[in-house]
Design an enzyme around this catalytic site. Structure first.
Site, short mmCIF file in Angstrom:
data_model
loop_
_atom_site.label_atom_id
_atom_site.label_comp_id
_atom_site.label_asym_id
_atom_site.label_seq_id
_atom_site.Cartn_x
_atom_site.Cartn_y
_atom_site.Cartn_z
N SER A 90 8.53 32.79 -40.90
CA SER A 90 9.26 31.52 -39.84
C SER A 90 11.14 31.53 -39.90
O SER A 90 11.23 32.08 -41.44
CB SER A 90 8.49 30.30 -40.45
N TYR A 110 7.49 23.16 -47.57
CA TYR A 110 6.68 23.86 -46.95
C TYR A 110 7.18 25.50 -46.24
O TYR A 110 7.04 27.04 -46.22
CB TYR A 110 6.68 23.66 -44.54
N LYS A 126 6.99 30.14 -46.69
CA LYS A 126 7.50 30.96 -46.64
C LYS A 126 8.09 32.34 -47.01
O LYS A 126 7.83 33.49 -46.93
CB LYS A 126 7.82 30.56 -45.59
C1 WQD Z 1 12.25 21.15 -31.85
C2 WQD Z 1 12.94 20.47 -31.45
C3 WQD Z 1 13.47 18.55 -33.33
C4 WQD Z 1 9.81 16.12 -32.17
C5 WQD Z 1 8.85 23.12 -37.00
C6 WQD Z 1 8.76 24.02 -38.15
C7 WQD Z 1 8.94 26.03 -37.61
C8 WQD Z 1 7.27 26.00 -36.95
C9 WQD Z 1 8.23 25.21 -35.71
C10 WQD Z 1 5.14 25.93 -37.94
C11 WQD Z 1 14.60 19.61 -32.87
C12 WQD Z 1 12.49 18.04 -31.54
C13 WQD Z 1 11.16 17.52 -32.00
C14 WQD Z 1 10.04 14.64 -31.03
C15 WQD Z 1 12.60 16.33 -31.29
N1 WQD Z 1 6.06 25.02 -37.80
N2 WQD Z 1 11.54 16.75 -30.95
N3 WQD Z 1 11.46 15.46 -30.76
O1 WQD Z 1 11.23 21.33 -35.97
O2 WQD Z 1 12.14 23.41 -34.96
O3 WQD Z 1 10.34 23.99 -36.61
O4 WQD Z 1 7.59 23.09 -36.13
O5 WQD Z 1 6.04 27.11 -37.88
O6 WQD Z 1 8.82 26.40 -39.07
O7 WQD Z 1 10.25 23.62 -38.78
O8 WQD Z 1 10.31 22.30 -34.21
O9 WQD Z 1 8.86 21.24 -32.28
O10 WQD Z 1 9.36 20.44 -34.87
O11 WQD Z 1 11.50 20.20 -33.62
O12 WQD Z 1 13.88 15.30 -30.20
O13 WQD Z 1 9.16 13.89 -31.46
O14 WQD Z 1 12.83 19.14 -31.46
O15 WQD Z 1 14.54 17.43 -33.56
O16 WQD Z 1 15.53 19.92 -32.91
P1 WQD Z 1 11.29 22.30 -35.64
P2 WQD Z 1 9.73 20.59 -33.63
#
Ligand code: WQD
Length: 339
Positions: free
Chosen positions: A125, A150, A154
């Site tokens: 990741s 997590y 990785k």
């Molecule tokens: C994306 C953006 C949030 C939810 C994580 C893991 C990564 C992978 C993918 C597993 C960010 C914003 C999110 C919400 C929001 N996981 N957001 N409101 O955190 O980039 O990555 O998931 O493999 O390893 O770290 O993904 O989709 O959670 O967030 O504003 O209700 O959307 O702050 O900027 P992230 P995400």
């Protein structure tokens, strides 16, 4: 060619299994069904007309892993997805993550080391980079102290594989560092299973549009970005699946330049949260109820891939646009609710 896909009934794993079957690989799936269901197996059969071999197995049971590989000495490669992946949960329950994500990798690699063909694709990741100093992010960007157990699993996973490849020249591995996988297969028969409250942005968006969630909370609009919201590289899961097959074939056909390689797998384009919201509304015609709230702890400002290496060396490039991905995610959400 027989390929073992661990976690093969999961979100990304199931899309890779479909791709492998459609390329006439023999596929064996191990899954403990902790974050998936046997309905996914039926969907894979419906999409491909083929039946992968499936065994429900928890990779934490070392003896069962050993017995499985004894029964499958002719495996040509392993694509290892089986792991826990909720960042927040990993903070609450680190030992579950170290046992399930690191311990099981050790067991898989111990058995793989006994086989004739030792090819491993590891699900890594972009989280290993933390907040990269330079954007877009290349594979040479320094791996930073993980923001969560997590993310640490990785990083540790990659180190374990590297150490084994150092002493086993015949052990060939590729770590694919995913950016943000979203979307679903065009059939809307497989996608990201909605179990519990979504932590990730896109499933939360589709459930809000479906009326299951009241309102999307946008985590922060005070980041130093073009509209104040955080930037990520959203990649269609079907594009991501194709990258796994290309990487596997690189190993099988001995095209790697070293017996351990890493590739950043993204589109190379960053999108802010508000741009994703706008793109979703444009792609689907749905209007989205959202509000800005405080930042989410642990989030980085921006992460998107430099795709030079994956384009030129792996010979893979993302085909789908952000709107394609969001439309497929919405079609999946509607299909899941019809069941
Ligand atoms: C994306 C953006 C949030 C939810 C994580 C893991 C990564 C992978 C993918 C597993 C960010 C914003 C999110 C919400 C929001 N996981 N957001 N409101 O955190 O980039 O990555 O998931 O493999 O390893 O770290 O993904 O989709 O959670 O967030 O504003 O209700 O959307 O702050 O900027 P992230 P995400």
């Amino acid at each position: 060619m027989k390929i073992l896909v661990t976690g093969g009934l999961g979100f990304i794993g199931s899309h890779v299994v479909v791709d492998l079957l459609q390329r006439d690989y023999e596929v064996c799936i191990i899954d403990n069904l902790s974050n998936s269901s046997l309905k996914v197996l039926d969907s894979i059969k419906t999409i491909t007309g083929k039946s992968p071999h499936f065994e429900e197995l928890d990779l934490r049971e070392r003896d069962n892993v050993r017995a499985y590989f004894k029964r499958h000495q002719d495996i040509n490669g392993v694509i290892h997805f089986a792991a826990s992946k909720a960042v927040g949960e990993s903070v609450e329950n680190p030992l579950l993550y170290y046992e399930n994500n690191v311990g099981t990798l050790v067991y898989i690699m111990q058995e793989l080391s006994k086989l004739e063909q030792r090819h491993l694709i590891f699900s890594s990741s972009c989280t290993v980079y933390g907040q990269a100093d330079e954007l877009p992010i290349t594979e040479n960007a320094p791996v930073k102290p993980a923001e969560s157990p997590y993310g640490n699993t990785k990083q540790i996973g990659e180190e374990i594989i590297k150490d084994v490849c150092k002493v086993q020249p015949d052990f060939c591995a590729i770590a694919l560092r995913y950016f943000n996988p979203i979307g679903a297969h065009k059939s809307s028969l497989i996608g990201e299973l909605p179990l519990g409250t979504p932590q990730n942005l896109v499933p939360y968006i589709t459930q809000t549009a479906m009326g299951i969630r009241e309102q999307l909370s946008v985590y922060g609009d005070d980041y130093p970005t073009r509209d104040g919201t955080a930037i990520r590289d959203y990649i269609h899961v079907v594009d991501l699946a194709a990258a796994h097959v290309v990487a596997l074939e690189r190993l099988i056909h001995k095209k790697s330049k070293a017996n351990f390689e890493t590739f950043n797998v993204g589109t190379g384009t960053g999108s802010t949260v508000l741009e994703v919201v706008q793109a979703f509304q444009k792609a689907t015609g749905e209007s989205l109820n959202y509000r800005i709230v405080d930042r989410r702890p642990g989030d980085v400002t921006a992460a998107y891939a430099d795709t030079t290496k994956v384009n030129s060396e792996l010979g893979w490039k993302a085909q789908y646009s952000l709107e394609d991905s969001l439309e497929s995610a919405w079609n999946w959400e509607k299909a899941v609710r019809k069941e």
